[in-house]
Motif scaffolding. Structure first.
Motif, PDB file in Angstrom:
ATOM      1  N   VAL A   1       0.842  -1.206   0.000  1.00 43.69           N
ATOM      2  CA  VAL A   1       0.000   0.000   0.000  1.00 43.69           C
ATOM      3  C   VAL A   1       0.872   1.249   0.000  1.00 43.69           C
ATOM      4  CG1 VAL A   1      -1.724   1.290   1.309  1.00 43.69           C
ATOM      5  CG2 VAL A   1      -1.891  -1.203   1.132  1.00 43.69           C
ATOM      6  N   SER A   2       1.940   1.242   0.772  1.00 44.87           N
ATOM      7  CA  SER A   2       2.854   2.383   0.805  1.00 44.87           C
ATOM      8  C   SER A   2       3.487   2.622  -0.563  1.00 44.87           C
ATOM      9  CB  SER A   2       3.938   2.138   1.856  1.00 44.87           C
ATOM     10  OG  SER A   2       4.870   3.196   1.876  1.00 44.87           O
ATOM     11  N   ALA A   3       3.828   1.560  -1.270  1.00 39.91           N
ATOM     12  CA  ALA A   3       4.409   1.712  -2.610  1.00 39.91           C
ATOM     13  C   ALA A   3       3.408   2.317  -3.580  1.00 39.91           C
ATOM     14  CB  ALA A   3       4.881   0.348  -3.120  1.00 39.91           C
ATOM     15  N   VAL A   4       2.151   1.931  -3.476  1.00 38.28           N
ATOM     16  CA  VAL A   4       1.126   2.496  -4.353  1.00 38.28           C
ATOM     17  C   VAL A   4       0.954   3.985  -4.091  1.00 38.28           C
ATOM     18  CG1 VAL A   4      -1.331   2.428  -4.911  1.00 38.28           C
ATOM     19  CG2 VAL A   4      -0.070   0.297  -4.635  1.00 38.28           C
TER      20      VAL A   4
ATOM     21  N   ALA B   1       5.578   2.733 -11.864  1.00 40.27           N
ATOM     22  CA  ALA B   1       6.565   2.460 -10.816  1.00 40.27           C
ATOM     23  C   ALA B   1       5.944   1.685  -9.656  1.00 40.27           C
ATOM     24  CB  ALA B   1       7.176   3.768 -10.315  1.00 40.27           C
ATOM     25  N   ALA B   2       4.680   1.973  -9.348  1.00 44.08           N
ATOM     26  CA  ALA B   2       4.012   1.240  -8.267  1.00 44.08           C
ATOM     27  C   ALA B   2       3.881  -0.243  -8.612  1.00 44.08           C
ATOM     28  CB  ALA B   2       2.642   1.847  -8.002  1.00 44.08           C
ATOM     29  N   THR B   3       3.573  -0.545  -9.877  1.00 44.27           N
ATOM     30  CA  THR B   3       3.502  -1.948 -10.293  1.00 44.27           C
ATOM     31  C   THR B   3       4.856  -2.637 -10.144  1.00 44.27           C
ATOM     32  OG1 THR B   3       1.739  -1.410 -11.866  1.00 44.27           O
ATOM     33  CG2 THR B   3       2.925  -3.470 -12.213  1.00 44.27           C
ATOM     34  N   VAL B   4       5.917  -1.943 -10.516  1.00 40.53           N
ATOM     35  CA  VAL B   4       7.265  -2.510 -10.366  1.00 40.53           C
ATOM     36  C   VAL B   4       7.572  -2.768  -8.899  1.00 40.53           C
ATOM     37  CG1 VAL B   4       9.718  -2.103 -10.760  1.00 40.53           C
ATOM     38  CG2 VAL B   4       8.055  -1.432 -12.508  1.00 40.53           C
ATOM     39  N   TRP B   5       7.250  -1.790  -8.044  1.00 46.20           N
ATOM     40  CA  TRP B   5       7.506  -1.962  -6.613  1.00 46.20           C
ATOM     41  C   TRP B   5       6.679  -3.101  -6.020  1.00 46.20           C
ATOM     42  CZ3 TRP B   5      11.360  -0.630  -3.758  1.00 46.20           C
ATOM     43  CH2 TRP B   5      12.120   0.497  -4.055  1.00 46.20           C
ATOM     44  N   LEU B   6       5.444  -3.217  -6.436  1.00 44.34           N
ATOM     45  CA  LEU B   6       4.614  -4.320  -5.931  1.00 44.34           C
ATOM     46  C   LEU B   6       5.210  -5.671  -6.310  1.00 44.34           C
ATOM     47  CD1 LEU B   6       1.013  -2.970  -6.657  1.00 44.34           C
ATOM     48  CD2 LEU B   6       2.083  -3.266  -4.431  1.00 44.34           C
TER      49      LEU B   6
ATOM     50  N   VAL C   1      -6.423  -0.216 -13.003  1.00 43.80           N
ATOM     51  CA  VAL C   1      -5.762   1.091 -13.050  1.00 43.80           C
ATOM     52  C   VAL C   1      -4.826   1.198 -14.247  1.00 43.80           C
ATOM     53  CG1 VAL C   1      -4.292   2.712 -11.790  1.00 43.80           C
ATOM     54  CG2 VAL C   1      -5.954   1.311 -10.550  1.00 43.80           C
ATOM     55  N   ASP C   2      -3.910   0.246 -14.380  1.00 45.83           N
ATOM     56  CA  ASP C   2      -2.898   0.345 -15.430  1.00 45.83           C
ATOM     57  C   ASP C   2      -3.494   0.332 -16.822  1.00 45.83           C
ATOM     58  OD1 ASP C   2      -1.440   0.145 -13.161  1.00 45.83           O
ATOM     59  OD2 ASP C   2      -0.129  -1.468 -13.833  1.00 45.83           O
ATOM     60  N   THR C   3      -4.552  -0.430 -17.034  1.00 45.12           N
ATOM     61  CA  THR C   3      -5.156  -0.487 -18.368  1.00 45.12           C
ATOM     62  C   THR C   3      -5.751   0.852 -18.788  1.00 45.12           C
ATOM     63  OG1 THR C   3      -7.198  -1.302 -17.346  1.00 45.12           O
ATOM     64  CG2 THR C   3      -5.668  -2.940 -18.214  1.00 45.12           C
ATOM     65  N   ARG C   4      -6.101   1.708 -17.809  1.00 44.85           N
ATOM     66  CA  ARG C   4      -6.701   3.006 -18.134  1.00 44.85           C
ATOM     67  C   ARG C   4      -5.690   4.154 -18.131  1.00 44.85           C
ATOM     68  NH1 ARG C   4      -9.446   4.891 -14.567  1.00 44.85           N
ATOM     69  NH2 ARG C   4      -9.147   3.441 -12.845  1.00 44.85           N
ATOM     70  N   GLU C   5      -4.712   4.087 -17.237  1.00 51.24           N
ATOM     71  CA  GLU C   5      -3.825   5.226 -17.050  1.00 51.24           C
ATOM     72  C   GLU C   5      -2.508   5.121 -17.816  1.00 51.24           C
ATOM     73  OE1 GLU C   5      -3.199   6.018 -12.954  1.00 51.24           O
ATOM     74  OE2 GLU C   5      -5.332   6.341 -12.499  1.00 51.24           O
ATOM     75  N   LEU C   6      -2.048   3.934 -18.157  1.00 49.73           N
ATOM     76  CA  LEU C   6      -0.776   3.792 -18.857  1.00 49.73           C
ATOM     77  C   LEU C   6      -0.973   3.863 -20.366  1.00 49.73           C
ATOM     78  CD1 LEU C   6       0.977   0.983 -16.784  1.00 49.73           C
ATOM     79  CD2 LEU C   6       1.269   3.450 -16.620  1.00 49.73           C
TER      80      LEU C   6
ATOM     81  N   ALA D   1       4.469  -2.870 -21.206  1.00 53.15           N
ATOM     82  CA  ALA D   1       5.574  -3.229 -20.312  1.00 53.15           C
ATOM     83  C   ALA D   1       5.053  -3.704 -18.960  1.00 53.15           C
ATOM     84  CB  ALA D   1       6.509  -2.027 -20.139  1.00 53.15           C
ATOM     85  N   ALA D   2       4.003  -3.035 -18.451  1.00 54.32           N
ATOM     86  CA  ALA D   2       3.436  -3.455 -17.172  1.00 54.32           C
ATOM     87  C   ALA D   2       2.876  -4.872 -17.264  1.00 54.32           C
ATOM     88  CB  ALA D   2       2.342  -2.471 -16.739  1.00 54.32           C
ATOM     89  N   PHE D   3       2.161  -5.159 -18.349  1.00 57.96           N
ATOM     90  CA  PHE D   3       1.631  -6.511 -18.521  1.00 57.96           C
ATOM     91  C   PHE D   3       2.754  -7.539 -18.655  1.00 57.96           C
ATOM     92  CE2 PHE D   3      -2.534  -4.752 -19.103  1.00 57.96           C
ATOM     93  CZ  PHE D   3      -3.399  -5.804 -18.886  1.00 57.96           C
ATOM     94  N   LEU D   4       3.794  -7.224 -19.402  1.00 61.41           N
ATOM     95  CA  LEU D   4       4.900  -8.170 -19.563  1.00 61.41           C
ATOM     96  C   LEU D   4       5.586  -8.452 -18.229  1.00 61.41           C
ATOM     97  CD1 LEU D   4       6.540  -6.986 -22.909  1.00 61.41           C
ATOM     98  CD2 LEU D   4       5.297  -9.126 -22.487  1.00 61.41           C
ATOM     99  N   LEU D   5       5.780  -7.416 -17.417  1.00 58.65           N
ATOM    100  CA  LEU D   5       6.427  -7.616 -16.115  1.00 58.65           C
ATOM    101  C   LEU D   5       5.584  -8.509 -15.208  1.00 58.65           C
ATOM    102  CD1 LEU D   5       7.853  -4.059 -15.338  1.00 58.65           C
ATOM    103  CD2 LEU D   5       9.155  -6.146 -15.784  1.00 58.65           C
ATOM    104  N   VAL D   6       4.301  -8.199 -15.108  1.00 55.24           N
ATOM    105  CA  VAL D   6       3.437  -8.999 -14.229  1.00 55.24           C
ATOM    106  C   VAL D   6       3.355 -10.432 -14.724  1.00 55.24           C
ATOM    107  CG1 VAL D   6       1.099  -9.251 -13.341  1.00 55.24           C
ATOM    108  CG2 VAL D   6       2.122  -6.983 -13.498  1.00 55.24           C
ATOM    109  N   ILE D   7       3.186 -10.614 -16.030  1.00 58.51           N
ATOM    110  CA  ILE D   7       3.091 -11.974 -16.576  1.00 58.51           C
ATOM    111  C   ILE D   7       4.386 -12.748 -16.348  1.00 58.51           C
ATOM    112  CG2 ILE D   7       2.893 -13.269 -18.737  1.00 58.51           C
ATOM    113  CD1 ILE D   7       1.021 -10.986 -19.697  1.00 58.51           C
ATOM    114  N   GLY D   8       5.519 -12.099 -16.583  1.00 60.52           N
ATOM    115  CA  GLY D   8       6.795 -12.780 -16.374  1.00 60.52           C
ATOM    116  C   GLY D   8       7.024 -13.176 -14.934  1.00 60.52           C
TER     117      GLY D   8
END
Length: 613
Positions: A398-401, A408-413, A450-455, A472-479
Motif C-alpha cells: 500500500v505504501s508503494a502504491v 513504478a508502483a507496479t514494479v515496486w509491488l 488502473v494500469d489499463t486506463r492510465e498507462l 511493459a506493465a503486462f509483460l512484467l506482471v506476466i513474467g
C-alpha cells in the motif's frame, strides 16, 4: 475373516469412537463458552458441604420429592429422574430442548424484561414530571438509586443465588439506568441549567461508576457487565470533549485501552480489546474534529494508541490459549489496529507536512513497526504474531502504491512480492509468503483496474512511452507470475472442502495465461489478434508436450478454442478478404500442426499418456 479384515474392522471402530469423542468435546466447549452450567442449578445448593433431605433434587424453579429408590434402582438413577421442571424424564425431552426452553425463559424473557423496565422507568419519570412530583434533581436521584438497586440486586443474584444469566441481565440493566441518570445531569441542557452541575463532577461520577463496575465484574467473572461498562466508558470519554481540554479525551481513551489489555491478560476476554479498536480511533477522530488540537498532537496520540495495542497483543500472546474465540480475537487484533493506525496517521501526516515529497510514509512506518513485532515474537512458536508479518507485507505494498506513480508502483509491488517470497524461503517464516500472495492478488487487480486506463498503449512512434506503458506493465506482471509458478512448482495447497491438494503454482499459471490473453487483446485487434492468440496457444501447447505438463496442454487447447470462436464469428464479418484469409490460414495451419504433434506425442500407448496429470 482374515487378519487384514480384523484390522480394518478395528480401525473403523476406533475411528467411530474418536468421532464420538470429538462431538462430545465440541459440545463441552460450546457449553463452557456460553457459560451455561450453573444456570440450571444453584451452585450453593450443589455444594458438597451442604446437606439435603434424602431423595430430593433442588432446581431453579421448584423442589421435587421423588419416591424412595429401592434396591433395584441406584440412587444415581433416582436423582436423574427427579430434575423437576427442567427434567426430561417424564415427557421425553432431551438436553437440546431443555436448553431451548431455558434460553427463552431466562435469556430472552430477561432481555425483553430489561428493555420494558427501562422504558417503564422513563414513562414513570415522565408521568412524575407532568404531575409536578419530580424536578430535574429528583429525576436524576430516582434514576440513580433505582439503577444502583438493580445493579446490586443483579450482582447478588449472580454471585450468591446462582442465577448467573438472569443476574447479569439485571445488573446490566441497572448499570445502564444508573449511567444515563448521572449523564443526564449534564448531558441534557435543561437539566444542566436547572441543576447547575459542572462537567467535571459528572465526569468524576461516571468514571467512578465505570471503574467500580469494571473491577467488580472482573472479580466476579462477569464479561457481560464488564463489556457494557467499557462501552459506557467510551461514552464518558466523548462527554469529556465538553470540558474544553485537549488532554481529557485522549487520556481517557488510552486508559480504557490499557485497562482492556490488563483485564484480557487475566481473563479470556480478548474480544473486547479487538472490538475497542474502532471505538478508540473513532474517539480520536471526533476529538480532532471537535477541538482541533493540532496535527502533531493527533499524530502523537495515534502512535501512542497503536503502540498500546501492539504491546497488548504481544502480552496476550505470551501464554498459549486453547479457546478458539480467544485465538480468533488475537488474530484480528494486530491487522485491525494496523489498518486504523495507518489510515489515521497517513491522513495526519499529509495535513501536518503537506510539503512532504512522497506519500505513504506513515503507512511504511506502521509496516516497519509490524516487522519489528513479527521479529520480536518469532523466537517462540506459541506466541509468534504471524498476522503482523502478513499485514506488514500488505502495508508495504500500500505504501508503494501511495508513493510511486502508476507504472513504478507496479514494479515496486512485484519487487515486494518477490522479496517476501524469498524471505519466506530463507527463514522469515510462512507469514511473509501469505502476505506475498495477497500483494500478488492486489497487483493483478491494479493491473486490470488502473494500469489499463492510465498507462500508455503500444505505440511504435514513442518507444520510451511504450517501455513504461501498458505493454511493459503486462509483460512484467506476466513474467513474474510465471516465475512464481515455477518457484512453487513442488508445493501444494489444501483447498477447504476438498480432499485433494492442488499445486501452489496453479493460481499463478492460470492468472499469467489469462493476463497474456487480455494484454494481447488490449494492444492488438483484427487478424493481428487472431495470429497472436494462435501463436500463444501453440506456445502453451508445445510447452506442455515438451515438458509433459497436462496443465499447459489444456491451456493451449483453451486458447485455440477461443481463437477459433473469434475467427469464425468475428473475423468473417469484420475483416476484409485479405485479413480474413490470413486469419483462417494461420489458424488452420496451427491447429493441424497441433493435432499432428498430439498424435505423435501419444506414441504407441496413447491411453497411458492421456491419464497423466
Amino acid at each position: 475373516m482374515t487378519d487384514d479384515d480384523d484390522l480394518v474392522a478395528e480401525v473403523r471402530e476406533l475411528s467411530s469412537e474418536v468421532d464420538a469423542l470429538h462431538h462430545r468435546v465440541d459440545r463441552l466447549e460450546s457449553t463452557v463458552d456460553n457459560e451455561t452450567p450453573s444456570e440450571d442449578h444453584r451452585p450453593n445448593e450443589n455444594d458438597p458441604t451442604r446437606t439435603h433431605p434424602p431423595n430430593r433434587q433442588v432446581s431453579d424453579t421448584k423442589t421435587v420429592t421423588t419416591p424412595h429408590a429401592g434396591p433395584e434402582q441406584p440412587n444415581g438413577d433416582a436423582a436423574a429422574t427427579a430434575t423437576g421442571s427442567d427434567s426430561a424424564g417424564e415427557n421425553g425431552t432431551d438436553d437440546h430442548s431443555r436448553n431451548w426452553e431455558r434460553d427463552i425463559g431466562i435469556r430472552w424473557l430477561g432481555r425483553a424484561g430489561s428493555v420494558a423496565l427501562v422504558l417503564g422507568i422513563v414513562f414513570f419519570i415522565r408521568v412524575a414530571i407532568e404531575a409536578g412530583l419530580l424536578g430535574p434533581l429528583g429525576r436524576v436521584v430516582a434514576g440513580t438509586v433505582g439503577g444502583a438497586t438493580l445493579l446490586a440486586g443483579g450482582r447478588h443474584a449472580t454471585r450468591y443465588r446462582g442465577y448467573r444469566r438472569w443476574g447479569r441481565i439485571t445488573a446490566g440493566t441497572g448499570l445502564a439506568i444508573t449511567f444515563f441518570s448521572v449523564y443526564s445531569a449534564y448531558g441534557f441542557e435543561s437539566y444542566r441549567t436547572a441543576i447547575g452541575t459542572p462537567v467535571w463532577a459528572v465526569l468524576l461520577g461516571l468514571t467512578a461508576l465505570v471503574a467500580g463496575t469494571i473491577l467488580v465484574s472482573v472479580s466476579d467473572g462477569n464479561p457481560l457487565v464488564a463489556g457494557e461498562a467499557f462501552l459506557l466508558g467510551y461514552v464518558t470519554a466523548y462527554l469529556g470533549l465538553d470540558s474544553g481540554s485537549f488532554v481529557v479525551t485522549p487520556a481517557y481513551a488510552l486508559l480504557l485501552t490499557l485497562g482492556l489489555v490488563a483485564i484480557a491478560a487475566t481473563r479470556p476476554w480478548s474480544r473486547y480489546v479487538t472490538i475497542s479498536i474502532p471505538l478508540t480511533y473513532g474517539l480520536v477522530v471526533v476529538w480532532l474534529a471537535d477541538l482541533d488540537p493540532g496535527w502533531g498532537a493527533v499524530a502523537g496520540v495515534t502512535v501512542a494508541v497503536c503502540a498500546v495495542y501492539l504491546a497488548g497483543s504481544a502480552v496476550l500472546r505470551w501464554e498459549p490459549h486453547t479457546d478458539e474465540r480467544h485465538r480468533r480475537s488475537l488474530q484480528a487484533l494486530t491487522p485491525l489496529n494496523a489498518v486504523f493506525a495507518a489510515a489515521l496517521l497517513e491522513w495526519t501526516v499529509r495535513e501536518w507536512v503537506p510539503e512532504l515529497p512522497v506519500d505513504g510514509v506513515a503507512v511504511g512506518v506502521i509496516a516497519l513497526a509490524l516487522v519489528g513485532v513479527y521479529a520480536a515474537t518469532a523466537h517462540r512458536s506459541v506466541s509468534r504474531d504471524d498476522t503482523a508479518g502478513v499485514t506488514a507485507v500488505v502495508l508495504f505494498g500500500v505504501s508503494a502504491v501511495f508513493a510511486a506513480g502508476t507504472f513504478a508502483a507496479t514494479v515496486w509491488l512485484l519487487a515486494i512480492v518477490c522479496g517476501a517470497v524469498a524471505a519466506a524461503r530463507y527463514g522469515a517464516g510462512g507469514a511473509t509468503r501469505i502476505g506475498a500472495h495477497l500483494v500478488a492478488v492486489g497487483t493483478g487487480i491494479k493491473l486490470l483496474a488502473v494500469d489499463t486506463r492510465e498507462l500508455a498503449e503500444l505505440t511504435l512512434a514513442e518507444p520510451l512511452g511504450t517501455a513504461t506503458g501498458r505493454p511493459a506493465a503486462f509483460l512484467l506482471v506476466i513474467g513474474v507470475f510465471y516465475g512464481l509458478a515455477w518457484w512453487f512448482r513442488d508445493e501444494t495447497l489444501a483447498v477447504p472442502g476438498w480432499d485433494e491438494h492442488v499445486t501452489l503454482a496453479l493460481p499463478y499459471v492460470l492468472t499469467a495465461t489469462a493476463l497474456t490473453g487480455i494484454g494481447l487483446g488490449l494492444e492488438l485487434s483484427g487478424f493481428g489478434l487472431s495470429v497472436a492468440w494462435t501463436t500463444f496457444g501453440a506456445a502453451l501447447f508445445g510447452g506442455g508436450l515438451r515438458t509433459d505438463r497436462r496443465l499447459f496442454r489444456l491451456q493451449g487447447v483453451i486458447v485455440f478454442g477461443v481463437t477459433t470462436v473469434k475467427v469464425f464469428l468475428l473475423d468473417t464479418q469484420g475483416l476484409d478478404t485479405t485479413a480474413r484469409t490470413i486469419s483462417f490460414l494461420v489458424l488452420g495451419t496451427f491447429l493441424l500442426a497441433a493435432s499432428y504433434a498430439y498424435a505423435r506425442w501419444q506414441g504407441d500407448r496413447p491411453l497411458d499418456r492421456l491419464v497423466e496429470f
